[in-house]
Structures are given as C-alpha cells and as structure tokens.
Write an enzyme that holds these catalytic residues in place. Structure first.
Site, PDB file in Angstrom:
ATOM      1  N   ASP A 151       0.511  -1.770   0.413  1.00 52.90           N
ATOM      2  CA  ASP A 151       0.575  -0.006  -0.332  1.00 52.90           C
ATOM      3  C   ASP A 151       0.960   1.276   0.106  1.00 52.90           C
ATOM      4  O   ASP A 151       1.628   1.282   0.414  1.00 52.90           O
ATOM      5  CB  ASP A 151      -0.700  -0.034   1.188  1.00 52.90           C
ATOM      6  CG  ASP A 151      -2.165   0.255   0.780  1.00 52.90           C
ATOM      7  OD1 ASP A 151      -2.399   1.634  -0.086  1.00 52.90           O
ATOM      8  OD2 ASP A 151      -3.317   0.191   1.406  1.00 52.90           O
ATOM      9  N   GLY A 186      -2.817   4.772  -8.330  1.00 54.00           N
ATOM     10  CA  GLY A 186      -2.743   5.242  -9.494  1.00 54.00           C
ATOM     11  C   GLY A 186      -2.119   6.681  -9.192  1.00 54.00           C
ATOM     12  O   GLY A 186      -1.705   7.760 -10.270  1.00 54.00           O
ATOM     13  N   ASP A 206      -9.894   3.306  -3.496  1.00 58.20           N
ATOM     14  CA  ASP A 206     -10.352   2.502  -3.050  1.00 58.20           C
ATOM     15  C   ASP A 206     -12.500   2.275  -3.805  1.00 58.20           C
ATOM     16  O   ASP A 206     -12.668   2.939  -3.688  1.00 58.20           O
ATOM     17  CB  ASP A 206     -10.864   2.671  -1.863  1.00 58.20           C
ATOM     18  CG  ASP A 206      -9.773   2.598  -0.975  1.00 58.20           C
ATOM     19  OD1 ASP A 206      -8.577   2.176  -1.553  1.00 58.20           O
ATOM     20  OD2 ASP A 206      -9.030   2.043   0.499  1.00 58.20           O
TER      21      ASP A 206
HETATM   22  C1  GLA Z   1      -5.924   1.478   1.495  1.00 59.61           C
HETATM   23  C2  GLA Z   1      -6.203   0.600   0.894  1.00 59.61           C
HETATM   24  C3  GLA Z   1      -7.574  -0.306   0.696  1.00 59.61           C
HETATM   25  C4  GLA Z   1      -7.239  -1.049   2.093  1.00 59.61           C
HETATM   26  C5  GLA Z   1      -7.229  -0.510   3.245  1.00 59.61           C
HETATM   27  C6  GLA Z   1      -6.366  -0.865   4.289  1.00 59.61           C
HETATM   28  O1  GLA Z   1      -6.607   2.123   1.815  1.00 59.61           O
HETATM   29  O2  GLA Z   1      -6.397   1.606  -1.400  1.00 59.61           O
HETATM   30  O3  GLA Z   1      -7.377  -1.454  -0.397  1.00 59.61           O
HETATM   31  O4  GLA Z   1      -5.876  -2.456   2.146  1.00 59.61           O
HETATM   32  O5  GLA Z   1      -6.247   0.844   2.882  1.00 59.61           O
HETATM   33  O6  GLA Z   1      -5.953   0.105   5.712  1.00 59.61           O
END
Ligand code: GLA
Length: 404
Positions: A151, A186, A206
């Site tokens: 992440d 992205g 997300d």
């Molecule tokens: C980010 C990612 C999500 C998830 C959360 C977890 O928002 O994009 O897909 O993994 O972190 O905290």
C-alpha cells in the site's frame, strides 16, 4: 578524456541485461490473479479463524475449482516488531502464527497473501515496511506467503518507482515467488513504469459498493463501479500477461442489486482486472454464489490472450464493449448505465469492430458469428438482429465464435 570514459561506462551499464536478482518473478499472473481479500467486508476485524474458514469455504463452494486461488489478509494483521526488528502478527488475533496459517491454506491447495505498506505505517496505523523491506520480504518468505499487497499510505514524498522497486528486489532476494500487487492508487501512473516491477497495480482509489457514487472519507474518496470504470480510459494498452490494471477488489455481494453485481463482475472480467472477492464467503445468498462462480464470465477474464476490452461505441447511457479472445473469438458487452431497462434491437451489420491494439477486427457483413450469452447460456447468431432487454444498471454479455 575522463568525460569519454564516463560516457562509455554509462553506455555499458545501460546495455547490461538486468541482473536476475533485480527482476520480478515471472509466470505468476499470466492471467489476472483470482482470490479473496479481507478488507472490503471485514476491515480490521480479522483473525486466523476467519482466514481458515474462508479457505474452507473457497474449496467447499467450488470456487477454488472455478479458478480462485489466493486468500489474502489485508491491513491490521500486524503486531509489533521484535528486538531484531522482525515483524510479528497480532498475538491475540493470530495466536498460531502465520507459518501455521500458510500451512493450513496450502494444505487446501490455496495460497496465502499478506499486506504491507511503503511507509512507516500502514493505512490502518500498523507497522509499515519502510526501512525493513528486505527483512519483511524474508519473513514473509519464511512464513510461506505467496502474495504481497503493498500500500501507499504514509508515503510522505517517497519516490514511488524507488519504493516499489525496492520491495520487488527484496522479494527477489528472499527467493520465494510472491505475487507483487502494487496498491499505489494510480497516483504516479504506475502503468507507465511498473510492468517490470509488479504483477498488478491499482489504477484508482478505493472502490465503494455503489453504482455511480463518490463516497467522501474527508481527505480522500472511494468510488462506485461506474466511476472506477471511467478512470480506466486510455489504460488498456498497458495491461497484459504478468502485469495488470487492478480496478480494486470486488464488491459483489456487498449491497448492490443483482444486476449491478453482474455488471460489476462482467466489467472487471472484460477489462482483465484481478478478480479478488470481497464478501463473506462463509455465508452468502445463492444469487451471489452464482455470480462469482459463473465460469463463462471468469473465462473471459482468464482468456490467455490477455487483451482488455475496447469501448467502441457510446451514446447516452449505453456503451458497447468488445474484447478479443484467443482462438479468434470475441466477447461483446452492452452496458446500460441508466436507471431504466433498455430494449435492445441491435443490427450487428451496422457496426464493424476494429481494434488497433490487438490488430483484430470483425465485420459482421462478411461473416456470421455464433453467440452464447455468458450469463444465461442463450444462443443465437449475428445474421439476425439481437433483441434483448438490458437491465437498468446492467449488462448483456456474449461470447462470439465464427460460424452460424
Ligand atoms: C488502502 C487500500 C485498501 C485497503 C486499506 C487498508 O485504503 O487502498 O485497499 O488495503 O488501505 O487500510
């Protein structure tokens, strides 16, 4: 003189083939990865029992046989680092440890995934991998981990190419073929530079289980299915076997209507996104089981040619998409973004399809193609008009083969 020598040196470095240790593992995502991830449904409320039960359900429901392979633990599995800086799982939630959990998942013919972050902390405030990349990759390899979602929280000006390449190299050094799923949203156009770094890269922020909404979380937003689709504009040429555009995890069974769920699953399949389930596999309505287990649709996602669909026509709320498949076949999708069902009377001969990317085209005036509806199994051919009703927020998805 010195300048010439430097130039010669630079030229020979540029020409040198990449060392084996500086490459991602090949062959891990020849087709988009399929599996499950804990985040969409459970967020931080996860433990080893959930992971074991999910692995069991994956097998029992026939989803493993349908192609789903990875059981991925997202954020919040972490405990603290020990005196050597080695990361440990949360002792309350994962008391048996990750090695035992990986053994359990492997014994069922599945693979185990884990989550970390480029920064000091993950998005959930747990320890990130910054400064511990090689150490963490080694730990994951020792546990038997097969997949790493990495992440982008707390990235604080870190260079994205450097951060993701460092973890790629750390995985290579740990010498276990771990699929590297980049979750950088992205922000730095990973499609332009990450084909040799990761096996997939998130193209957007997300997902949120709604058709066409923006869900604000204050400093950032989560996006409905149509919003994510629209952010894929121009990206199809960057995806292919081993390196995919990741449109985020699936929200099938998470509150949208059945038609919306079918459309969502169809679109992710047409665009070759990884198919990572996000619902509770231990209990779900039959309708949801049918959608995520629909082999004819999965086959479109997993087609060996690996060319994402092209939108070749759009008017108002209606879009036509076509995806070249192996063996000279095509998938064809009518998308109705609108609020009312769409009566469709489609004359195939009015619209030829030409795809510059795959150099494939089809002219229905020249030949007749047989079609099978990937959701209903209904059949027909292109010598006659296609008469159908495309549901509101829905699709009709067909597979086309030459011949009557
Ligand atoms: C980010 C990612 C999500 C998830 C959360 C977890 O928002 O994009 O897909 O993994 O972190 O905290």
């Amino acid at each position: 003189m010195k300048r010439t020598a430097n130039l010669i040196l630079a030229a020979s470095i540029a020409a040198a083939p990449a060392a084996a240790w500086a490459q991602k593992f090949d062959g891990l995502a020849a087709t988009p990865q399929m599996g499950w991830n804990s985040w969409n449904k459970f967020a931080c409320n996860i433990d080893e029992k959930l992971i074991r039960e999910t692995a069991d359900a994956m097998v029992k429901l026939g989803l493993k046989d349908a192609g789903y392979q990875y059981i991925n633990i997202d954020d919040c599995w972490h405990g603290t680092r020990d005196d050597h800086g080695d990361i440990r799982p949360d002792p309350q939630r994962f008391p048996s440890g990750m090695k035992a959990l990986a053994d359990y998942v492997h014994a069922r013919g599945l693979k185990l995934g884990i989550y970390s972050d480029v920064g000091d902390k993950t998005c959930g405030g747990r320890p990130g991998s910054r400064g511990h990349e090689y150490q963490d990759a080694k730990t994951y390899a020792a546990w038997g981990i097969d997949y790493l979602k990495y992440d982008w929280c707390e990235s604080k000006g870190i260079n994205a190419v450097g951060a993701y390449t460092t973890m790629r190299d750390a995985i290579r050094a740990a010498n276990r073929p771990i699929l590297f799923s980049m979750c950088e949203w992205g922000d730095n156009k990973p499609w332009e530079w990450a084909a040799d770094v990761g096996h997939s890269w998130r193209t957007t922020g997300d997902i949120y289980p709604c058709w066409d909404c923006e869900k604000s979380a204050g400093s950032w937003s989560a996006w409905g299915v149509m919003r994510i689709l629209d952010k894929q504009e121009g990206l199809r040429k960057y995806a292919g076997p081993g390196h995919w555009n990741d449109m985020d995890m699936l929200e099938v069974g998470m509150g949208m209507t059945e038609d919306e769920d079918r459309a969502h699953f169809s679109i992710w399949s047409m665009l070759n996104s990884p198919l990572i389930l996000g619902n509770d596999l231990r209990s779900m309505p039959d309708a949801v089981k049918k959608i995520i287990g629909r082999r004819e649709v999965i086959a479109i996602n997993q087609d060996p040619l690996g060319v994402p669909a092209l939108r070749f026509w759009r008017q108002g709320q209606v879009e036509l998409w076509a995806k070249p498949l192996a063996n000279d076949e095509w998938a064809f999708m009518v998308l109705n973004r609108g609020e009312t069902p769409l009566p469709l009377h489609y004359d195939w001969k009015q619209n030829a399809i030409a795809d510059d990317l795959s150099k494939r085209d089809v002219d229905f005036k020249q030949a007749t193609w047989h079609w099978t509806d990937a959701w209903t199994g209904k059949t027909g051919d292109t010598s006659r008009r296609l008469d159908a009703t495309v549901p509101a927020h829905g699709v009709v998805l067909l597979r086309l083969k030459k011949g009557a």
